[in-house]
Design a protein around this motif. Structure first.
Motif, PDB file in Angstrom:
ATOM      1  N   PRO A  94      48.146 -72.011   5.077  1.00  0.00           N
ATOM      2  CA  PRO A  94      47.850 -72.593   6.389  1.00  0.00           C
ATOM      3  C   PRO A  94      48.285 -71.674   7.530  1.00  0.00           C
ATOM      4  N   ILE A  95      47.517 -71.690   8.602  1.00  0.00           N
ATOM      5  CA  ILE A  95      47.840 -70.900   9.780  1.00  0.00           C
ATOM      6  C   ILE A  95      48.805 -71.704  10.646  1.00  0.00           C
ATOM      7  N   VAL A  96      49.901 -71.067  11.031  1.00  0.00           N
ATOM      8  CA  VAL A  96      50.905 -71.716  11.872  1.00  0.00           C
ATOM      9  C   VAL A  96      50.984 -70.931  13.171  1.00  0.00           C
ATOM     10  N   LEU A  97      50.974 -71.635  14.291  1.00  0.00           N
ATOM     11  CA  LEU A  97      51.014 -70.987  15.593  1.00  0.00           C
ATOM     12  C   LEU A  97      52.301 -71.335  16.325  1.00  0.00           C
ATOM     13  N   PRO A  98      52.815 -70.412  17.150  1.00  0.00           N
ATOM     14  CA  PRO A  98      54.016 -70.718  17.944  1.00  0.00           C
ATOM     15  C   PRO A  98      53.791 -71.935  18.819  1.00  0.00           C
ATOM     16  N   GLY A  99      54.808 -72.786  18.886  1.00  0.00           N
ATOM     17  CA  GLY A  99      54.727 -74.015  19.668  1.00  0.00           C
ATOM     18  C   GLY A  99      54.410 -75.233  18.825  1.00  0.00           C
ATOM     19  N   GLU A 100      53.881 -75.027  17.603  1.00  0.00           N
ATOM     20  CA  GLU A 100      53.584 -76.155  16.729  1.00  0.00           C
ATOM     21  C   GLU A 100      54.879 -76.778  16.223  1.00  0.00           C
TER      22      GLU A 100
END
Length: 156
Positions: A44-50
């Motif tokens: 899974p792609i994880v982005l900053p702020g999640e």
């Protein structure tokens, strides 16, 4: 080299996790699927702020860090989470680092947000207490079912 020659001869494709075989086959014009690349593309792609929920497994190398792992084995390093070892918490992702060994996720745990969240959950729950007899004697009819009284618990 025999594998590459067979793939060329039969117009086949090579499925491997060997980095060197992958490069040589590509240079020879043979189609290659690298299993490691496939596995990384499915993560899974994880982005900053999640915000994500993780179980803090152990302490990190730096002061006050906790370490967790995702189901796919990705390491998550969390600031301010050392005292939460053995607990599941919500963290905010600060950055993601792709290494040769895989992906690492860095995050932080906001203690103030957790306290507010816990305060909402601290609502008194009723507990059942069997009715007490005025004389302390057992009920007159043992076959008769007694209805428990409900008493509110005090919150610590």
């Amino acid at each position: 080299m025999k594998l590459i020659e067979l793939a060329k001869l039969y117009e086949g494709k090579i499925l491997t996790n060997d980095f060197n075989l992958n490069k040589v086959a590509q240079l020879q014009g043979v189609a290659v699927l690298n299993i490691n690349e496939l596995a990384n593309s499915l993560k899974p792609i994880v982005l900053p702020g999640e915000v994500m929920r993780v179980f803090i497994l152990k302490e990190g190398k730096e002061y006050n860090q906790g370490v967790a792992y995702l189901d796919d084995g990705t390491m998550v390093v969390i600031d301010n989470a050392r005292k939460m070892i053995g607990k599941t918490i919500d963290i905010s992702v600060t950055s993601v680092l792709q290494t040769t060994a895989g992906k690492m996720i860095f995050g932080k745990w906001d203690e103030r947000g957790a306290i507010r969240h816990d305060a909402k959950a601290a609502v008194p729950q009723p507990i059942a207490v069997p009715p007490a007899s005025a004389t302390g004697a057992p009920p007159s009819d043992p076959g008769k079912k007694q209805t428990p009284a409900v008493v509110d618990r005090a919150v610590d």
